[in-house]
Design an enzyme around this catalytic site. Structure first.
Site, PDB file in Angstrom:
ATOM      1  N   LYS A  29       0.811  -1.227   0.000  1.00  0.00           N
ATOM      2  CA  LYS A  29       0.000   0.000   0.000  1.00  0.00           C
ATOM      3  C   LYS A  29       0.839   1.271   0.000  1.00  0.00           C
ATOM      4  CE  LYS A  29      -4.311  -1.608   2.060  1.00  0.00           C
ATOM      5  NZ  LYS A  29      -5.332  -1.409   3.060  1.00  0.00           N
ATOM      6  N   LYS A  56       2.312   2.511   2.520  1.00  0.00           N
ATOM      7  CA  LYS A  56       2.378   3.104   3.863  1.00  0.00           C
ATOM      8  C   LYS A  56       2.089   2.050   4.925  1.00  0.00           C
ATOM      9  CE  LYS A  56      -2.257   5.163   3.359  1.00  0.00           C
ATOM     10  NZ  LYS A  56      -3.139   4.286   4.026  1.00  0.00           N
TER      11      LYS A  56
HETATM   12  N1  CTP Z   1     -14.680  -6.578   5.444  1.00  0.00           N
HETATM   13  C1  CTP Z   1     -16.085  -6.629   5.372  1.00  0.00           C
HETATM   14  N2  CTP Z   1     -16.814  -5.486   5.552  1.00  0.00           N
HETATM   15  C2  CTP Z   1     -16.190  -4.295   5.780  1.00  0.00           C
HETATM   16  C3  CTP Z   1     -14.773  -4.227   5.863  1.00  0.00           C
HETATM   17  C4  CTP Z   1     -14.053  -5.393   5.674  1.00  0.00           C
HETATM   18  O1  CTP Z   1     -16.661  -7.700   5.156  1.00  0.00           O
HETATM   19  N3  CTP Z   1     -16.923  -3.193   5.918  1.00  0.00           N
HETATM   20  C5  CTP Z   1     -13.904  -7.803   5.216  1.00  0.00           C
HETATM   21  C6  CTP Z   1     -13.070  -7.738   3.932  1.00  0.00           C
HETATM   22  O2  CTP Z   1     -13.812  -8.103   2.805  1.00  0.00           O
HETATM   23  C7  CTP Z   1     -11.976  -8.743   4.249  1.00  0.00           C
HETATM   24  C8  CTP Z   1     -11.777  -8.559   5.771  1.00  0.00           C
HETATM   25  O3  CTP Z   1     -12.973  -7.939   6.255  1.00  0.00           O
HETATM   26  O4  CTP Z   1     -12.425 -10.058   3.992  1.00  0.00           O
HETATM   27  C9  CTP Z   1     -10.568  -7.707   6.093  1.00  0.00           C
HETATM   28  O5  CTP Z   1     -10.711  -6.507   5.379  1.00  0.00           O
HETATM   29  P1  CTP Z   1      -9.679  -5.311   5.287  1.00  0.00           P
HETATM   30  O6  CTP Z   1      -9.347  -5.054   3.867  1.00  0.00           O
HETATM   31  O7  CTP Z   1      -8.591  -5.481   6.248  1.00  0.00           O
HETATM   32  O8  CTP Z   1     -10.646  -4.116   5.851  1.00  0.00           O
HETATM   33  P2  CTP Z   1     -11.192  -2.772   5.226  1.00  0.00           P
HETATM   34  O9  CTP Z   1     -11.904  -2.041   6.318  1.00  0.00           O
HETATM   35  O10 CTP Z   1     -12.008  -3.055   3.964  1.00  0.00           O
HETATM   36  O11 CTP Z   1      -9.863  -1.996   4.867  1.00  0.00           O
HETATM   37  P3  CTP Z   1      -9.483  -1.059   3.641  1.00  0.00           P
HETATM   38  O12 CTP Z   1     -10.436   0.086   3.659  1.00  0.00           O
HETATM   39  O13 CTP Z   1      -8.057  -0.657   3.934  1.00  0.00           O
HETATM   40  O14 CTP Z   1      -9.616  -1.937   2.414  1.00  0.00           O
END
Ligand code: CTP
Length: 139
Positions: A44, A46
């Site tokens: 990413k 970062k």
């Molecule tokens: N996940 C989910 N619902 C969300 C956020 C995450 O179901 N609102 C699920 C993702 O699909 C993944 C897992 O949780 O299977 C870990 O997700 P991650 O990418 O670490 O979290 P995000 O909050 O989506 O982070 P980012 O915004 O950095 O993508």
């Protein structure tokens, strides 16, 4: 029955919890393969806000997963998957629009040979780590 899921889980929030609780509905044992700080920085550009140990503690203290392991292979998820030998790999359906096979560096044939079922679970709308960071920056 063992379920494997990989991710970053930075700033652990209710979307993560809902996802892990859905994993738990499918399998008695839920194992999270957590991305390392180094891999996240490389991928990413970062560092995560919470360190590997902090992210690991957040997941375990929530009681939503049974075990957290290190995603030791980085962009190649196969070594971590082979160490777990899961029956199911689960991921949020935000990945339906992206190439999850490429991301994980495996093929459907590789999964089939090991009798691993890949399933997509509903992504919780309106909450994500990216969104939380945006809100903090705009506040
Ligand atoms: N996940 C989910 N619902 C969300 C956020 C995450 O179901 N609102 C699920 C993702 O699909 C993944 C897992 O949780 O299977 C870990 O997700 P991650 O990418 O670490 O979290 P995000 O909050 O989506 O982070 P980012 O915004 O950095 O993508």
């Amino acid at each position: 029955m063992k379920l494997y899921t990989g991710g970053t889980f930075d700033l652990f929030h209710y979307g993560h919890m809902q996802f892990l609780k859905n994993c738990k509905r499918l399998s008695r044992r839920v194992i999270v393969s957590l991305n390392t700080d180094e891999f996240i920085e490389e991928y990413k550009g970062k560092k995560p806000f919470l360190s590997f140990e902090e992210r690991k503690k957040s997941i375990l203290m929530s009681g939503c997963a049974d075990e957290v392991i290190e995603n030791s292979g980085g962009s190649d998820s196969k070594p971590a998957i082979l160490s777990v030998k899961p029956d199911i790999i689960a991921i949020g359906d935000d990945w339906c629009k992206r190439d999850y096979y490429k991301q994980m560096d495996f093929t459907q044939e590789w999964l089939d040979e090991r009798e691993i079922l890949l399933i997509y679970l509903p992504y919780t709308r309106d909450i994500s780590t990216t969104d939380i960071i945006k809100r903090v920056k705009n506040s």
